[in-house]
Design an enzyme around this catalytic site. Structure first.
Site, PDB file in Angstrom:
ATOM      1  N   PHE A 149       0.031  -0.697  11.104  1.00 50.50           N
ATOM      2  CA  PHE A 149       1.160  -0.505  12.006  1.00 50.50           C
ATOM      3  C   PHE A 149       1.912   0.790  11.761  1.00 50.50           C
ATOM      4  O   PHE A 149       2.665   1.252  12.615  1.00 50.50           O
ATOM      5  CB  PHE A 149       2.133  -1.682  11.901  1.00 50.50           C
ATOM      6  CG  PHE A 149       2.988  -1.678  10.655  1.00 50.50           C
ATOM      7  CD1 PHE A 149       4.125  -0.892  10.560  1.00 50.50           C
ATOM      8  CD2 PHE A 149       2.663  -2.481   9.565  1.00 50.50           C
ATOM      9  CE1 PHE A 149       4.911  -0.884   9.413  1.00 50.50           C
ATOM     10  CE2 PHE A 149       3.438  -2.486   8.415  1.00 50.50           C
ATOM     11  CZ  PHE A 149       4.568  -1.687   8.340  1.00 50.50           C
ATOM     12  N   LYS A 173      -9.828  -1.854  16.417  1.00 53.44           N
ATOM     13  CA  LYS A 173      -8.817  -2.905  16.460  1.00 53.44           C
ATOM     14  C   LYS A 173      -7.509  -2.312  15.953  1.00 53.44           C
ATOM     15  O   LYS A 173      -7.313  -2.137  14.751  1.00 53.44           O
ATOM     16  CB  LYS A 173      -9.182  -4.110  15.599  1.00 53.44           C
ATOM     17  CG  LYS A 173      -8.250  -5.309  15.875  1.00 53.44           C
ATOM     18  CD  LYS A 173      -7.967  -6.164  14.650  1.00 53.44           C
ATOM     19  CE  LYS A 173      -6.822  -5.691  13.838  1.00 53.44           C
ATOM     20  NZ  LYS A 173      -5.462  -5.904  14.442  1.00 53.44           N
ATOM     21  N   GLU A 176      -1.757  -5.299  15.828  1.00 50.99           N
ATOM     22  CA  GLU A 176      -1.161  -6.103  16.898  1.00 50.99           C
ATOM     23  C   GLU A 176       0.356  -5.908  16.973  1.00 50.99           C
ATOM     24  O   GLU A 176       0.984  -6.286  17.970  1.00 50.99           O
ATOM     25  CB  GLU A 176      -1.489  -7.584  16.698  1.00 50.99           C
ATOM     26  CG  GLU A 176      -0.937  -8.229  15.444  1.00 50.99           C
ATOM     27  CD  GLU A 176      -1.835  -8.049  14.226  1.00 50.99           C
ATOM     28  OE1 GLU A 176      -1.716  -8.864  13.294  1.00 50.99           O
ATOM     29  OE2 GLU A 176      -2.642  -7.086  14.193  1.00 50.99           O
ATOM     30  N   SER A 226      -3.005  -3.114   3.450  1.00 56.42           N
ATOM     31  CA  SER A 226      -2.643  -3.518   2.090  1.00 56.42           C
ATOM     32  C   SER A 226      -3.892  -3.622   1.214  1.00 56.42           C
ATOM     33  O   SER A 226      -5.000  -3.845   1.713  1.00 56.42           O
ATOM     34  CB  SER A 226      -1.923  -4.863   2.114  1.00 56.42           C
ATOM     35  OG  SER A 226      -2.841  -5.908   2.436  1.00 56.42           O
ATOM     36  N   CYS A 281       1.832   5.081   3.224  1.00 60.37           N
ATOM     37  CA  CYS A 281       1.130   4.955   1.942  1.00 60.37           C
ATOM     38  C   CYS A 281       1.316   6.178   1.061  1.00 60.37           C
ATOM     39  O   CYS A 281       0.942   6.158  -0.106  1.00 60.37           O
ATOM     40  CB  CYS A 281      -0.360   4.680   2.168  1.00 60.37           C
ATOM     41  SG  CYS A 281      -1.241   6.040   2.943  1.00 60.37           S
ATOM     42  N   GLU A 382       3.957  -2.609  -4.225  1.00 56.97           N
ATOM     43  CA  GLU A 382       4.312  -1.748  -3.105  1.00 56.97           C
ATOM     44  C   GLU A 382       5.367  -2.447  -2.250  1.00 56.97           C
ATOM     45  O   GLU A 382       5.131  -3.518  -1.699  1.00 56.97           O
ATOM     46  CB  GLU A 382       3.072  -1.443  -2.261  1.00 56.97           C
ATOM     47  CG  GLU A 382       3.345  -0.487  -1.115  1.00 56.97           C
ATOM     48  CD  GLU A 382       2.104  -0.151  -0.317  1.00 56.97           C
ATOM     49  OE1 GLU A 382       1.971   1.004   0.096  1.00 56.97           O
ATOM     50  OE2 GLU A 382       1.257  -1.048  -0.121  1.00 56.97           O
TER      51      GLU A 382
END
Length: 482
Positions: A149, A173, A176, A226, A281, A382
């Site tokens: 995202f 993909k 969402e 992740s 990240c 994180e």
């Protein structure tokens, strides 16, 4: 309210999934669209379309494949502001951050335009008497990418341009949570005339991810997210013999030496920690002032952090937008509570941040902890939010030990005017990307992107020459003519 569709075999089609998720503006709470959770049947339709398109697309000369990307690059440039506005609406980051987000993606399209040169192999005449050997780079088939995202326009473009330029076909993909940028990007892709089935998009969640990883006709998978999920994707792809590059999480250390240009170093470190609300990240997470630099760094860091302006990313004066969702806000707040329980000192508290006129925004103000130890949850996990943690180090050796003790190894930075210290840090720190007087060590499109340890599971890093390696098979031809 519009329901998003999938892009399969050159057309927008309704998903077979019946579950719909809301896509909301994280600053205002406005409902922007509904996104379907597609099914394995949707994935299969996309993969079969890509598989059918592969033989003819593979046969297109690389120079002609590159011409589609030239058209796409120009089209993206024309719509850069539009995509940036969509990104800000669905993600919450500032317009400037969104504009640069898409810009980095465009750079990958631009780099992939050089695929005729990037695909060149090797040749050696007379390796033995009358025998020549050559190495060819060839595409493999259908590739897929599962993207996060935090950079809606950019991250998919780490993969798509290289995959199709090399002669493969592709299924994406997107997250969402932020599907609107990619919807518009695929509308633009549809304008450049690519053959049907070369690129496909399937919206969805876990079922789509699992279907991609398990599908027998998918040759390789790129993932960003992740580390926990990266490890699962890596394992599932390994079980089915797929290539995989699974880029995971991070806990990035920023070391500031006493000899650093202190004003610039701290200002840059603040930007690293709070840019994109810390949801990247490469964000700085742990600040490590060395020796007697600690108090100067901490005080300056607090001073600059207090100048950050929280608000809607569409407003020109905003320098920190909301986090992406209410669920993510709750997760970040839980980390702050955990830090307090563990005994860390809260120097700046962003938990009760508000923005006038926007009561439904997912607001978290800049937050600073000191007294953080490596064994604390906030010191090792994180957080992925606007939270900075301070650790002390007596010298460079201890600072490097602190960074290397982390299970992650995505990026680390050092601020110094001493070349010897910078060289030693670069050689010894266990991170895939190292910054010297740079807080966000993000490589340009023509260099590889990726970390070490729990930050990367897979065969290669992303984009650059590594991307070309991932999307091609080296075939060695040994020939003799009588």
């Amino acid at each position: 309210m519009r329901v998003l569709e999938n892009f399969i075999n050159g057309a927008w089609v309704a998903s077979a999934g019946t579950t719909l998720l809301d896509v909301k503006n994280p600053a205002t709470g406005e409902l922007l669209a509904k996104v379907p959770l597609s099914t394995s049947a949707d994935v299969d339709a996309a993969v079969q379309a890509a598989k059918a398109a592969f033989p003819a697309w593979r046969a297109v000369p690389p120079v002609q494949r590159a011409r589609y990307l030239f058209k796409l690059k120009n089209l993206f440039d024309q719509h850069r502001e539009e995509i940036a506005n969509i990104c800000t609406s669905e993600h919450g980051k500032t317009f400037s951050e969104s504009f640069n987000d898409f810009g980095r993606g465009i750079e990958n399209v631009e780099h992939a335009c050089g695929i005729p040169a990037l695909l060149m192999g090797d040749h050696l005449e007379n390796v033995a008497t009358g025998i020549d050997t050559k190495v060819l780079r060839q595409p493999l088939g259908v590739f897929a990418a599962i993207t996060p995202f935090n950079f809606p326009p950019m991250v998919p473009l780490w993969f798509l341009p290289y995959a199709i330029a090399a002669g493969n076909t592709f299924v994406l993909k997107p997250s969402e949570q932020v599907p609107l940028s990619q919807k518009r990007i695929f509308e633009l892709i549809g304008q450049v005339g690519l053959p049907n089935g070369v690129v496909n998009l399937v919206n969805g969640g876990r079922e789509v991810v699992e279907a991609i990883c398990e599908h027998p006709d998918v040759k390789g998978v790129s993932f960003v997210g992740s580390s926990n999920v990266a490890k699962i994707v890596y394992r599932k792809c390994g079980e089915t013999g797929k290539r995989v590059q699974a880029l995971g999480g991070a806990k990035n250390f920023i070391v500031i030496m006493p000899d650093a240009d202190m004003e610039r170093a701290v200002q840059n470190a603040v930007e690293s920690c709070y840019g994109c609300a810390g949801q990247r990240c490469l964000a700085g997470s742990v600040i490590v002032p060395v020796g007697d630099a600690y108090e100067r760094v901490r005080d300056l860091f607090v001073e600059y952090t207090k100048k950050i302006v929280l608000g809607d990313g569409k407003n020109p004066g905003t320098t920190l937008g909301p986090v992406v969702s209410r669920a993510h806000k709750d997760k970040v707040l839980s980390y702050i509570e955990k830090g307090l329980q563990e005994g860390a000192k809260l120097v700046l508290d962003g938990r009760n941040a508000t923005v006038d006129g926007l009561p439904d925004g997912n607001w978290i103000g800049p937050t600073i902890f000191e007294g953080v130890r490596p064994d604390m949850v906030i010191g090792r996990e994180e957080i992925f939010g606007p939270v900075a943690c301070f650790m002390r180090a007596k010298d460079l050796d201890e600072a490097i030990r602190l960074a290397n003790a982390s299970e992650y190894g995505n990026a680390s930075s050092i601020y110094t005017t001493n070349g010897k210290a910078a060289r030693e840090f670069g050689a010894r720190v266990e991170a895939g990307m190292v910054g010297v007087n740079i807080g966000v060590a993000a490589p340009m499109a023509f260099f590889p992107f990726g970390g070490q340890k729990a930050s990367l599971y897979g065969d290669t890093k992303a984009h650059g020459a590594a991307g070309v390696d991932f999307y091609t098979e080296r075939k060695i031809v040994i020939e003799r003519w009588f």
